[in-house]
Design a protein around this motif. Structure first.
Motif, short mmCIF file in Angstrom:
data_model
loop_
_atom_site.label_atom_id
_atom_site.label_comp_id
_atom_site.label_asym_id
_atom_site.label_seq_id
_atom_site.Cartn_x
_atom_site.Cartn_y
_atom_site.Cartn_z
N ALA A 186 74.69 -36.08 76.96
CA ALA A 186 75.95 -35.55 77.50
C ALA A 186 76.03 -34.08 77.14
O ALA A 186 75.68 -33.68 76.03
N LEU A 187 76.49 -33.29 78.10
CA LEU A 187 76.69 -31.86 77.88
C LEU A 187 78.16 -31.56 78.15
O LEU A 187 78.64 -31.77 79.26
N VAL A 188 78.84 -31.07 77.14
CA VAL A 188 80.27 -30.75 77.26
C VAL A 188 80.46 -29.26 77.01
O VAL A 188 79.92 -28.71 76.04
N HIS A 189 81.21 -28.61 77.89
CA HIS A 189 81.49 -27.18 77.78
C HIS A 189 83.00 -26.99 77.78
O HIS A 189 83.70 -27.54 78.63
N ARG A 190 83.50 -26.25 76.81
CA ARG A 190 84.94 -25.98 76.72
C ARG A 190 85.16 -24.50 76.42
O ARG A 190 84.29 -23.83 75.86
N LYS A 191 86.33 -24.02 76.77
CA LYS A 191 86.67 -22.63 76.45
C LYS A 191 88.15 -22.53 76.12
O LYS A 191 88.94 -23.42 76.44
N MET A 192 88.50 -21.42 75.46
CA MET A 192 89.89 -21.06 75.23
C MET A 192 90.07 -19.63 75.73
O MET A 192 89.22 -18.77 75.50
N SER A 193 91.18 -19.41 76.43
CA SER A 193 91.43 -18.08 76.99
C SER A 193 92.86 -17.66 76.70
O SER A 193 93.80 -18.46 76.86
N PHE A 194 93.04 -16.42 76.29
CA PHE A 194 94.37 -15.86 76.10
C PHE A 194 94.68 -14.83 77.18
O PHE A 194 95.76 -14.28 77.23
N SER A 195 93.69 -14.56 78.03
CA SER A 195 93.86 -13.66 79.17
C SER A 195 92.94 -14.19 80.26
O SER A 195 92.54 -15.35 80.24
N GLU A 196 92.57 -13.36 81.21
CA GLU A 196 91.75 -13.84 82.33
C GLU A 196 90.36 -14.25 81.88
O GLU A 196 89.79 -15.22 82.38
N ARG A 197 89.79 -13.57 80.89
CA ARG A 197 88.44 -13.86 80.45
C ARG A 197 88.45 -14.76 79.22
O ARG A 197 89.38 -14.72 78.42
N PRO A 198 87.40 -15.57 79.05
CA PRO A 198 87.37 -16.48 77.89
C PRO A 198 87.39 -15.72 76.57
O PRO A 198 86.74 -14.69 76.42
N THR A 199 88.12 -16.26 75.61
CA THR A 199 88.11 -15.73 74.25
C THR A 199 87.00 -16.40 73.44
O THR A 199 86.43 -15.79 72.54
N ILE A 200 86.70 -17.65 73.77
CA ILE A 200 85.62 -18.38 73.12
C ILE A 200 85.11 -19.45 74.09
O ILE A 200 85.89 -20.06 74.83
N THR A 201 83.81 -19.64 74.10
CA THR A 201 83.19 -20.73 74.86
C THR A 201 82.22 -21.46 73.94
O THR A 201 81.48 -20.83 73.18
N VAL A 202 82.26 -22.79 73.99
CA VAL A 202 81.34 -23.60 73.19
C VAL A 202 80.79 -24.70 74.08
O VAL A 202 81.54 -25.32 74.85
N ALA A 203 79.49 -24.95 73.99
CA ALA A 203 78.86 -26.04 74.73
C ALA A 203 77.96 -26.83 73.80
O ALA A 203 77.26 -26.25 72.96
N ALA A 204 78.01 -28.15 73.92
CA ALA A 204 77.16 -29.02 73.10
C ALA A 204 76.43 -30.00 74.01
O ALA A 204 77.04 -30.65 74.85
N ASN A 205 75.14 -30.08 73.83
CA ASN A 205 74.27 -30.97 74.61
C ASN A 205 73.61 -31.94 73.63
O ASN A 205 72.75 -31.55 72.85
N LEU A 206 74.04 -33.20 73.65
CA LEU A 206 73.56 -34.19 72.69
C LEU A 206 72.82 -35.31 73.40
O LEU A 206 73.26 -35.78 74.45
N THR A 207 71.71 -35.74 72.82
CA THR A 207 70.95 -36.88 73.34
C THR A 207 70.87 -37.95 72.26
O THR A 207 70.50 -37.67 71.11
N LEU A 208 71.24 -39.18 72.64
CA LEU A 208 71.23 -40.30 71.70
C LEU A 208 70.01 -41.18 71.92
O LEU A 208 69.57 -41.38 73.06
N ARG A 209 69.49 -41.71 70.82
CA ARG A 209 68.48 -42.77 70.88
C ARG A 209 68.92 -43.85 69.90
O ARG A 209 69.14 -43.56 68.72
N ASP A 210 69.07 -45.07 70.41
CA ASP A 210 69.54 -46.19 69.59
C ASP A 210 70.87 -45.87 68.92
O ASP A 210 71.11 -46.23 67.75
N GLY A 211 71.73 -45.14 69.65
CA GLY A 211 73.06 -44.85 69.15
C GLY A 211 73.15 -43.73 68.14
O GLY A 211 74.21 -43.47 67.59
N VAL A 212 72.02 -43.03 67.92
CA VAL A 212 71.97 -41.96 66.92
C VAL A 212 71.58 -40.65 67.60
O VAL A 212 70.77 -40.65 68.54
#
Length: 276
Positions: A164-190
């Motif tokens: 799963a790849l999730v991307h989120r951001k926070m903005s206090f104006s038109e442009r992002p103040t912070i962007t974070v993305a996490a791409n995780l792959t599980l095998r056997d639930g880990v």
């Protein structure tokens, strides 16, 4: 296009969507003498899939957002694009132009780093060269492209099973103040593989490798609070925020802590669901 750039010299600029270029031109911050319009170059356009998604450099954000192929193969990419700027920007702005402008406050680069994305660049009829998105921006408004070289396409690996790849951001104006993305792959639930990218707080987006290491071996069904804390702290520590009107260095580090925790938790949940 490469020949024109060579003929016109280093003060010529490439033009496609123009959402960034014309804005800074209106502010009097540019010194270009000529514009080379690349909108009509067919090989720079279109979306294809062949083991990966190939996004032509002149493909607009709106085209990516609405593409049936993208929605099928990489829905998280479509979701990220839906949040870029506003509808006017997405209708005109292009993925290649966004990356080449190298604005530190931008959505796509952070997402593409977490996705393991790369770009292909070519000068005239010379062979293409592949460049990881992580290495494409040297700093604010500067890339590794050489004189006469064009970004041809953006390449996005298709999601691995149980990932799963999730991307989120926070903005206090038109442009992002912070962007974070996490791409995780599980095998056997880990968590077997992890890629975490942080952008918009400093001069360029980058991976948070220590944060990634903290996630390896985590049980997705019962995430360790200690591992999550270690991940958040590592991301905040590795980030290199720049103080500006959006906040101080320490405030931005706190934003990294908070948003990294949210993104990782969401990615764990989505990866768990995709594997069932």
């Amino acid at each position: 296009a490469s020949e024109l750039l060579d003929e016109l010299g280093p003060r010529a600029a490439l033009y496609c969507g123009g959402t960034e270029l014309l804005l800074v031109a209106k502010l009097g911050l540019t010194e270009f003498t000529d514009l080379v319009d690349v909108k009509s170059i067919e090989e720079l356009a279109g979306i294809e899939a062949n083991g990966e998604l190939r996004l032509g450099a002149t493909t607009t954000h709106r085209e990516i957002e609405r593409s049936a192929l993208v929605l099928e193969r990489s829905p998280s990419l479509a979701a990220m694009e839906r949040a870029v700027g506003n509808l006017r920007v997405r209708n005109v702005g292009t993925i290649g132009g966004n990356l080449c402008f190298a604005d530190p406050h931008s959505d796509p680069a952070t997402y593409l780093i977490a996705a393991g994305g790369s770009v292909s660049a070519r000068r005239g009829g010379a062979p293409e060269r592949r460049i990881p998105v992580e290495d494409f921006a040297r700093g604010p408004y500067e890339t590794v492209l050489e004189q006469g070289e064009l970004l041809v396409a953006v390449h996005v690996p298709e999601p691995a099973p149980g990932s799963a790849l999730v991307h989120r951001k926070m903005s206090f104006s038109e442009r992002p103040t912070i962007t974070v993305a996490a791409n995780l792959t599980l095998r056997d639930g880990v968590v077997a593989q992890a890629c975490v990218a942080v952008g918009s707080v400093g001069l360029r987006p980058a991976r948070a490798r220590e944060a990634e290491r903290a996630l390896i071996g985590m049980d997705a069904a019962a995430p360790s609070a200690d591992q999550l804390d270690a991940c958040r702290e590592a991301a905040a520590s590795q980030a290199e925020p720049v103080a500006d009107s959006s906040g101080s260095v320490e405030y931005k580090r706190q934003l990294v802590r908070v948003l990294t925790g949210r993104v990782v938790s969401d990615a764990l949940s989505e990866a768990r669901s995709s594997g069932t």
